[in-house]
Design an enzyme around this catalytic site. Sequence first.
Site, PDB file in Angstrom:
ATOM      1  N   GLY A 157       0.860  -1.186   0.000  1.00 16.71           N
ATOM      2  CA  GLY A 157       0.000   0.000   0.000  1.00 16.71           C
ATOM      3  C   GLY A 157       0.890   1.227   0.000  1.00 16.71           C
ATOM      4  O   GLY A 157       2.024   1.196  -0.487  1.00 16.71           O
ATOM      5  N   ARG A 158       0.383   2.303   0.594  1.00 14.23           N
ATOM      6  CA  ARG A 158       1.127   3.562   0.550  1.00 14.23           C
ATOM      7  C   ARG A 158       2.460   3.470   1.290  1.00 14.23           C
ATOM      8  O   ARG A 158       3.483   3.949   0.805  1.00 14.23           O
ATOM      9  CB  ARG A 158       0.290   4.673   1.178  1.00 14.23           C
ATOM     10  CG  ARG A 158      -1.017   4.926   0.455  1.00 14.23           C
ATOM     11  CD  ARG A 158      -1.818   5.942   1.245  1.00 14.23           C
ATOM     12  NE  ARG A 158      -3.076   6.247   0.618  1.00 14.23           N
ATOM     13  CZ  ARG A 158      -4.218   5.614   0.884  1.00 14.23           C
ATOM     14  NH1 ARG A 158      -4.244   4.626   1.757  1.00 14.23           N
ATOM     15  NH2 ARG A 158      -5.327   5.963   0.275  1.00 14.23           N
ATOM     16  N   ILE A 159       2.453   2.844   2.480  1.00 10.72           N
ATOM     17  CA  ILE A 159       3.688   2.780   3.267  1.00 10.72           C
ATOM     18  C   ILE A 159       4.666   1.801   2.610  1.00 10.72           C
ATOM     19  O   ILE A 159       5.872   2.086   2.492  1.00 10.72           O
ATOM     20  CB  ILE A 159       3.387   2.389   4.738  1.00 10.72           C
ATOM     21  CG1 ILE A 159       2.428   3.401   5.358  1.00 10.72           C
ATOM     22  CG2 ILE A 159       4.681   2.293   5.551  1.00 10.72           C
ATOM     23  CD1 ILE A 159       1.894   3.032   6.737  1.00 10.72           C
ATOM     24  N   SER A 239       3.706  -2.532  11.133  1.00  8.78           N
ATOM     25  CA  SER A 239       2.255  -2.352  10.935  1.00  8.78           C
ATOM     26  C   SER A 239       1.507  -2.547  12.245  1.00  8.78           C
ATOM     27  O   SER A 239       1.197  -1.570  12.936  1.00  8.78           O
ATOM     28  CB  SER A 239       1.733  -3.272   9.838  1.00  8.78           C
ATOM     29  OG  SER A 239       1.773  -4.621  10.242  1.00  8.78           O
ATOM     30  N   ARG A 240       1.253  -3.790  12.615  1.00  7.69           N
ATOM     31  CA  ARG A 240       0.616  -4.090  13.898  1.00  7.69           C
ATOM     32  C   ARG A 240       1.248  -5.355  14.462  1.00  7.69           C
ATOM     33  O   ARG A 240       1.482  -6.328  13.715  1.00  7.69           O
ATOM     34  CB  ARG A 240      -0.893  -4.326  13.723  1.00  7.69           C
ATOM     35  CG  ARG A 240      -1.705  -3.069  13.500  1.00  7.69           C
ATOM     36  CD  ARG A 240      -1.745  -2.162  14.737  1.00  7.69           C
ATOM     37  NE  ARG A 240      -2.557  -0.985  14.540  1.00  7.69           N
ATOM     38  CZ  ARG A 240      -2.092   0.199  14.127  1.00  7.69           C
ATOM     39  NH1 ARG A 240      -0.807   0.351  13.851  1.00  7.69           N
ATOM     40  NH2 ARG A 240      -2.902   1.235  13.995  1.00  7.69           N
ATOM     41  N   GLU A 269       1.364  -4.814  23.216  1.00  5.01           N
ATOM     42  CA  GLU A 269       1.969  -3.497  23.456  1.00  5.01           C
ATOM     43  C   GLU A 269       1.413  -2.946  24.756  1.00  5.01           C
ATOM     44  O   GLU A 269       0.209  -3.098  24.993  1.00  5.01           O
ATOM     45  CB  GLU A 269       1.626  -2.530  22.313  1.00  5.01           C
ATOM     46  CG  GLU A 269       2.461  -2.788  21.099  1.00  5.01           C
ATOM     47  CD  GLU A 269       2.215  -1.815  19.942  1.00  5.01           C
ATOM     48  OE1 GLU A 269       1.585  -0.762  20.157  1.00  5.01           O
ATOM     49  OE2 GLU A 269       2.639  -2.133  18.833  1.00  5.01           O
ATOM     50  N   HIS A 288       6.552   1.692  18.976  1.00  7.11           N
ATOM     51  CA  HIS A 288       5.452   2.145  18.096  1.00  7.11           C
ATOM     52  C   HIS A 288       5.561   3.649  17.804  1.00  7.11           C
ATOM     53  O   HIS A 288       4.664   4.426  18.145  1.00  7.11           O
ATOM     54  CB  HIS A 288       4.087   1.823  18.725  1.00  7.11           C
ATOM     55  CG  HIS A 288       2.978   1.752  17.715  1.00  7.11           C
ATOM     56  ND1 HIS A 288       1.917   0.884  17.811  1.00  7.11           N
ATOM     57  CD2 HIS A 288       2.756   2.471  16.575  1.00  7.11           C
ATOM     58  CE1 HIS A 288       1.089   1.066  16.794  1.00  7.11           C
ATOM     59  NE2 HIS A 288       1.579   2.038  16.024  1.00  7.11           N
TER      60      HIS A 288
HETATM   61  C1  DGY Z   1      -1.370   4.348  12.714  1.00  6.95           C
HETATM   62  O1  DGY Z   1      -1.647   5.431  12.219  1.00  6.95           O
HETATM   63  O2  DGY Z   1      -2.044   3.346  12.517  1.00  6.95           O
HETATM   64  C2  DGY Z   1      -0.160   4.301  13.565  1.00  6.95           C
HETATM   65  O3  DGY Z   1       0.169   3.006  13.919  1.00  6.95           O
HETATM   66  C3  DGY Z   1      -0.375   5.136  14.810  1.00  6.95           C
HETATM   67  O4  DGY Z   1      -1.378   4.532  15.548  1.00  6.95           O
END
Ligand code: DGY
Length: 330
Positions: A157-159, A239-240, A269, A288
């Site tokens: 995606g964008r990132i 990401s997560r 987290e 994060h």
């Molecule tokens: C997001 O924008 O999802 C970043 O992880 C900050 O929460």
Amino acid sequence: MSSKKVLITRLIPGIAKTMLTNAGLEVMEWQGDGPMTQQELITQTKQVNALLSLGADKLDKYFFSQCAHLDIIGQFAVGYDNIDIEAASLAGIPVSNTPDVLSEATADVAFGLMMAVSRKMFYNHKTIIRGEWKQFEPLKNLGFQLSGKTLGIFGMGRIGMVMAKRCKGAFDMNIIYHNRTRNREAEMRYGATYVSFEELIRESDVLSVHSVLSEETRGLFNREVFNQMKPSSIFINTSRGGVHNEADLIEALTKGSIWGAGLDVTNPEPMKPNNPLLEMPNVAVLPHIGSATVEARNGMARLAANNIISFYRDGSVPNCINPKVLKTPG
Ligand code: DGY
């Protein structure tokens, strides 16, 4: 729109409050040092019409059963795995996020972690603090070069695109990716090649995760996947944390199924200070901070506020996640 009230659930850049106030909305800001408990959040939300929420706010079925009166939610994040979108949609509440504005910042952290891990930077820094730097070491602390290696992107995606750009430009890395759909722009601009998930994990020297956390991706990077990666590979996750299984990651690093890992997100987290990952030489962990630049956070504040303002102005929500609920498609 003068009688509408917005609750901002944490202190965020002031531009959001200024924009909302200038648009004639009344703003309440939670002043606490951390997120509210869900009960507190519900109590506060009952007093307002709109919510400017953060990722730590638990907006689940129960929340929506209590707060179905909300007109709109403007999430101050690109990720929205804290929000039950189906429950929000059932309640007819549009939910918006803040894409794009944090892509550069987050990709920079992924890139930085890749570099830090490949040269054991965090670990070597700690050796100085511990007084262990005695002399030049011809055979110790060796990392490896990134030039010409293969970068695998999970979630183009964008990132992911910015990460591909950085890695192509800096190290002329060979880019492969796996995504729900083909990304022709990444293919054209960075020579990225679409591959199956199996090929991605087998061929990547550095595997960088940029996907959302969903039922399909939760725990996806587990023992079985790490076992199929190259023993010399680096796993990066910005990401997560829920996308990887942390116990399996620790095992993979300990056994040598993979070489190193760089994490800006952990599972859970916050990470506990005694987590074994923090002592591993080939691991770099950050708390994060992907979007933690002045530019990105101001951009996020602007977008989140603008989504709410647009809704009250003309019913449109530029970054709506569930546009079906909008009377005027956003
Ligand atoms: C997001 O924008 O999802 C970043 O992880 C900050 O929460």
